[in-house]
Enzyme design. Structure first.
Site, short mmCIF file in Angstrom:
data_model
loop_
_atom_site.label_atom_id
_atom_site.label_comp_id
_atom_site.label_asym_id
_atom_site.label_seq_id
_atom_site.Cartn_x
_atom_site.Cartn_y
_atom_site.Cartn_z
N ASN A 52 0.84 -0.82 0.29
CA ASN A 52 0.15 0.30 -0.18
C ASN A 52 0.61 1.65 -0.59
OD1 ASN A 52 -2.44 -1.03 0.07
ND2 ASN A 52 -2.62 -1.48 2.32
N GLU A 70 -7.96 -3.43 -3.09
CA GLU A 70 -8.22 -3.12 -1.79
C GLU A 70 -8.10 -1.15 -1.84
OE1 GLU A 70 -5.82 -5.32 0.85
OE2 GLU A 70 -7.44 -6.87 1.18
N ARG A 105 -15.00 -14.67 -4.05
CA ARG A 105 -13.54 -13.87 -4.24
C ARG A 105 -12.25 -14.46 -4.88
NH1 ARG A 105 -11.58 -10.98 0.88
NH2 ARG A 105 -8.74 -11.10 0.68
N LYS A 114 -0.36 -14.87 -3.67
CA LYS A 114 -0.50 -15.79 -2.38
C LYS A 114 -0.53 -17.00 -2.72
CE LYS A 114 -2.14 -10.92 0.15
NZ LYS A 114 -3.27 -10.89 0.96
N ASP A 167 -6.23 -14.91 1.66
CA ASP A 167 -5.59 -14.11 2.00
C ASP A 167 -4.85 -14.33 3.19
OD1 ASP A 167 -4.05 -11.93 2.62
OD2 ASP A 167 -5.98 -9.96 3.13
N GLU A 224 3.58 -15.10 -2.44
CA GLU A 224 4.36 -14.99 -1.92
C GLU A 224 3.47 -15.81 -0.22
OE1 GLU A 224 2.55 -10.49 -2.58
OE2 GLU A 224 1.75 -10.65 -0.28
N GLU A 234 -0.75 -11.93 10.75
CA GLU A 234 -1.93 -11.61 10.74
C GLU A 234 -2.98 -12.40 11.26
OE1 GLU A 234 -2.67 -9.77 6.84
OE2 GLU A 234 -4.20 -9.27 7.40
N HIS A 236 -11.36 -17.06 7.10
CA HIS A 236 -12.37 -15.43 7.41
C HIS A 236 -13.29 -15.09 8.04
CE1 HIS A 236 -12.59 -11.26 5.72
NE2 HIS A 236 -11.54 -11.42 5.26
N TRP A 265 -16.29 -9.09 2.70
CA TRP A 265 -14.99 -8.82 4.05
C TRP A 265 -15.91 -9.40 5.31
CZ3 TRP A 265 -12.86 -2.87 3.11
CH2 TRP A 265 -11.27 -3.32 2.21
O1 GCW Z 1 -3.83 -9.37 4.01
C1 GCW Z 1 -4.35 -8.62 3.49
C2 GCW Z 1 -3.92 -7.33 4.43
C3 GCW Z 1 -3.78 -6.29 3.80
C4 GCW Z 1 -2.88 -6.58 2.78
C5 GCW Z 1 -3.32 -7.11 1.87
C6 GCW Z 1 -2.43 -6.68 0.90
C7 GCW Z 1 -0.71 -4.80 2.62
O2 GCW Z 1 -5.19 -7.41 6.10
O3 GCW Z 1 -3.45 -4.98 5.37
O4 GCW Z 1 -1.96 -4.95 2.46
O5 GCW Z 1 -3.49 -7.83 2.37
O6 GCW Z 1 -1.75 -8.47 0.60
O7 GCW Z 1 -1.94 -6.40 0.01
#
Ligand code: GCW
Length: 716
Positions: free
Chosen positions: A227, A308, A353, A377, A382, A404, A410, A538, A559
């Site tokens: 970001n 995002e 998603r 990812k 996520d 990734e 997190e 999630h 979300w």
């Molecule tokens: O896992 C989510 C996170 C965000 C993150 C996003 C991403 C950097 O909650 O904080 O932003 O993924 O990977 O871009």
């Protein structure tokens, strides 16, 4: 005889002394004196004088590391020469040493990937020599760290014939660090990059960061958050990044930056960031030129676009390929790469998603420039405690895909819970995609075996901050370590990495190794069980993602938790079968059919792919409801088991680190019960079934848990 007695007495006294307090700063590079006095003596004789050939900053780094490490471990002064002069340890390259050149190793070394190395016992003339050789100084540095690791972990040093070659060319940490020093999803204090004081002030910590990374083969670091802030591309900040690059260079580590797609507008004074606009292209070329003037070995850009809220090519009706290629063209003359993230999903697109990245990127296979990698990812949603592998792996044969992983926890208890992530990483890497028949693992996609990718890479989102022990939780260090080791060698097992790390970080005593390996190896599954068993995902609290939040609803369905668990009186789970969102169709056969079939789908993914009634019968014979309750309870109870394991090592390690972990484990136990009670009570509203006998009833009601709001959780 008398001397022997004295020595014996000395050893007894030494071992009876309290273990010295440690704060964790030294990570796995503690270099404690070898415990076996005889080995220490003989190695001191052997390695008291060393030849490290060549002349470069990297060679100096090797020498400094040896001075420190051998000096401490062997409790003696170390003399290091530039030429081989009959020393028993020789480190260098064929180019820097005629002795190494004359050993006829050229073929062996040339077969290795860049920075690979060998460690061998050889004879030079009449002398037995331990040789560390590589075609590059950085390879020699990696080999040096390998030797030190062998010593730290009490391994035999005779008959060595080690050949090491990295499985991925780029092994990169991603820092989600902001220029104001906050860290997105960072739980170990602030960013270690002090942008304000850079470039004039260099903390010793920067060098130790580089040493730690080099010791596990990490050769790249993205300094800034995905970001992104376009400011980092201005001259002022490039100077700062250049100062870090100068510190890291001797350790073989390249610096990368995140590129905000709208930078042409924000810092370039243009009206558009349209990637096909000539001025925009010129802007990126200019930025690249500026950077390479100051950082000649700059690695390239990492980009989060159209995701995002981050701007991207879609704002201009351009594709991800068109966006990525404009940046790639700017970097190409300088040898840089673009790592373009596939973490894209839109709230305007009403499809699951989990499907979106695949839908977006697969049609673009073959359309990216040669110096673009797509960074994916590990799972399609996520970084959840457990996800099936991302179906993009294997689906883009013409585009190098890179992994990734998230090292920062997190969704796994931040820096408070002990969760060893190597089992998550290896579960993912070792998944068989079957795309080219049996054995087509995700690892083989990434390392280029399957599609012959010209560039291979792997990234991990760092868990590093200003906390004295770097990662907040001492065991967070093991995740940094494990990421690096797997980035170098994807065939290692989670267990062997755990043992290495424990030996170096805690102790070589088996009274420590055994219980701690057990605890680490179970920790991820335990974390899954008290959070998201049987494929749930999630369902954590909003925004900070630390605690439970199965009740989360809101304006944007993807979300919320209710969107993902879909619980009602009829059952629970996300139907991704052919009758549901059809996400299964993105997986190759036989996985598609396996995941689609309620009978064949592995139970760990059951509610990821299926929506099932509460009385559905599980393989254990329990109903789905009872199984869920059972998992939540065993998950939470198992934290007590982890506490027992940890308590057993108290006599063998220092008080400071012992108490640090002990306190955190107690927090984890309480949090695990909080997760368990919240989820069981929440889902019970729908199952309307009792908590089976034998399980203690939650001490509070659902309302209590729903109202429990944490404030000021770090890392958001
Ligand atoms: O896992 C989510 C996170 C965000 C993150 C996003 C991403 C950097 O909650 O904080 O932003 O993924 O990977 O871009």
């Amino acid at each position: 005889m008398k001397r022997f007695k004295l020595l014996f007495l000395f050893v007894v006294i030494i071992s009876a002394l309290p273990v010295v307090a440690e704060d964790g700063y030294d990570l796995w590079l503690r270099y404690k004196p070898l415990e076996d006095v005889r080995t220490q003596r003989s190695l001191a004789k052997q390695f008291g004088t060393v030849a490290v050939t060549g002349q470069s900053e990297t060679v100096n780094a090797i020498k400094q590391e040896l001075q420190l490490a051998l000096g401490e471990m062997l409790a003696t002064d170390i003399i290091i020469d530039n030429i081989w002069n009959s020393q028993s340890l020789l480190i260098g390259t064929p180019a820097s040493s005629t002795q190494i050149e004359s050993l006829g190793l050229a073929e062996k070394l040339n077969n290795l990937a860049a920075d690979g190395y060998i460690i061998q016992n050889v004879r030079i003339g009449r002398k037995d020599v331990l040789l560390i050789a590589s075609n590059s100084d950085v390879g020699a540095l990696y080999g040096t760290f390998h030797l030190l690791r062998l010593m730290q972990t009490n391994q035999e040093l005779s008959d060595l014939d080690i050949v090491e070659t990295p499985k991925h060319m780029q092994r990169i940490l991603n820092h989600w660090d902001n220029l104001d020093r906050t860290v997105e999803r960072g739980y170990a204090g602030f960013s270690i990059w002090d942008w304000h004081k850079l470039p004039r002030y260099i903390y010793p910590q920067y060098i130790d960061y580089a040493r730690a990374n080099a010791s596990i083969g990490i050769n790249g670091t993205v300094l800034t958050n995905v970001n992104a802030n376009a400011l980092v591309l201005t001259d002022e900040y490039i100077d700062k990044a250049a100062a870090l690059a100068d510190v890291f260079r001797p350790y073989g580590i390249k610096v990368y930056l995140t590129a905000r797609f709208s930078a042409p507008i924000e810092i370039g004074g243009l009206e558009t960031a349209d990637p096909l606009n000539e001025e925009v292209k010129e802007f990126w070329k200019q930025i690249a030129n500026n950077i390479y003037k100051k950082i000649p070995d700059f690695g390239g850009f990492l980009v989060k676009a159209d995701s995002e809220g981050q701007p991207g090519p879609h704002n201009y009706k351009r594709t991800h390929a068109e966006g990525a290629n404009t940046l790639a063209e700017a970097l190409e003359p300088h040898g840089g790469i673009v790592m373009w993230r596939a973490f894209v999903y839109s709230h305007e697109v009403p499809v699951d998603r989990a499907l979106q990245a695949y839908n977006e990127f697969v049609p673009l296979d073959g359309k990216f420039n040669d110096n673009v990698l797509i960074q994916v990812k590990n799972g399609p949603i996520d970084f959840q405690p457990r996800e099936p592998y991302h179906p993009l792996f294997g689906a883009m044969p013409k585009t190098p895909l890179m992994m990734e992983f998230q090292i920062t926890q997190e969704y796994l208890g931040h820096a408070t819970h002990l969760t060893y992530l190597a089992p998550l990483y290896t579960e993912n890497l070792n998944t068989d995609t079957h795309i080219q028949g049996e054995g087509s693992t995700v690892a083989k996609v990434l390392d280029g075996t399957l599609h012959n990718y010209p560039i291979t890479a792997i990234a991990g989102v760092a868990n590093i901050g200003t906390d004295r022990n770097w990662t907040g939780h001492l065991f967070g260090q093991s995740n940094w370590y494990a990421f690096g080791r797997l980035a170098w060698d994807n065939s290692l097992s989670a267990e062997e990495i755990a043992e290495e790390w424990i030996r170096m970080t805690l102790s070589n005593d088996k009274s420590v190794i055994e219980p701690v390996v057990e605890m680490m190896m179970e920790s991820r599954e335990i974390g899954v069980n008290y959070r998201t068993p049987i494929g749930l995902h999630h369902i954590m609290a909003e925004s900070h993602h630390y605690g439970p939040g199965p009740w989360v609803t809101g304006r944007r369905p993807d979300w919320t938790s209710v969107y993902y668990h879909n619980a009602s009186e009829n059952g629970v789970g996300f139907d991704r079968t052919v009758n549901g969102s059809n996400a299964v169709s993105q997986y190759p056969e036989p996985l598609r059919s396996i995941y689609n079939s309620v009978d064949d789908c592995p139970e760990k993914f059951l509610l990821w792919f299926h929506h099932l009634p509460w009385d559905y019968e599980m393989k254990s014979g329990r109903t789905l409801w009872n199984e869920m309750v059972y998992k939540y309870y065993t998950g939470a109870d198992s934290v007590t088991w982890m506490q027992e394991k940890w308590n057993s090592v108290e006599p063998f390690i220092d008080d400071q680190r012992f108490k640090h972990v002990k306190q955190l484990l107690e927090m984890q136990r309480q949090d695990a019960i909080w997760w368990r009670n919240s989820c069981v009570l929440y889902f019970q509203q729908f199952s309307k079934m009792p908590i089976p006998d034998g399980f203690e009833k939650p001490e509070n009601n659902l309302e209590y848990y729903e109202n429990k709001q944490l404030k000021f959780v770090p890392g958001i």
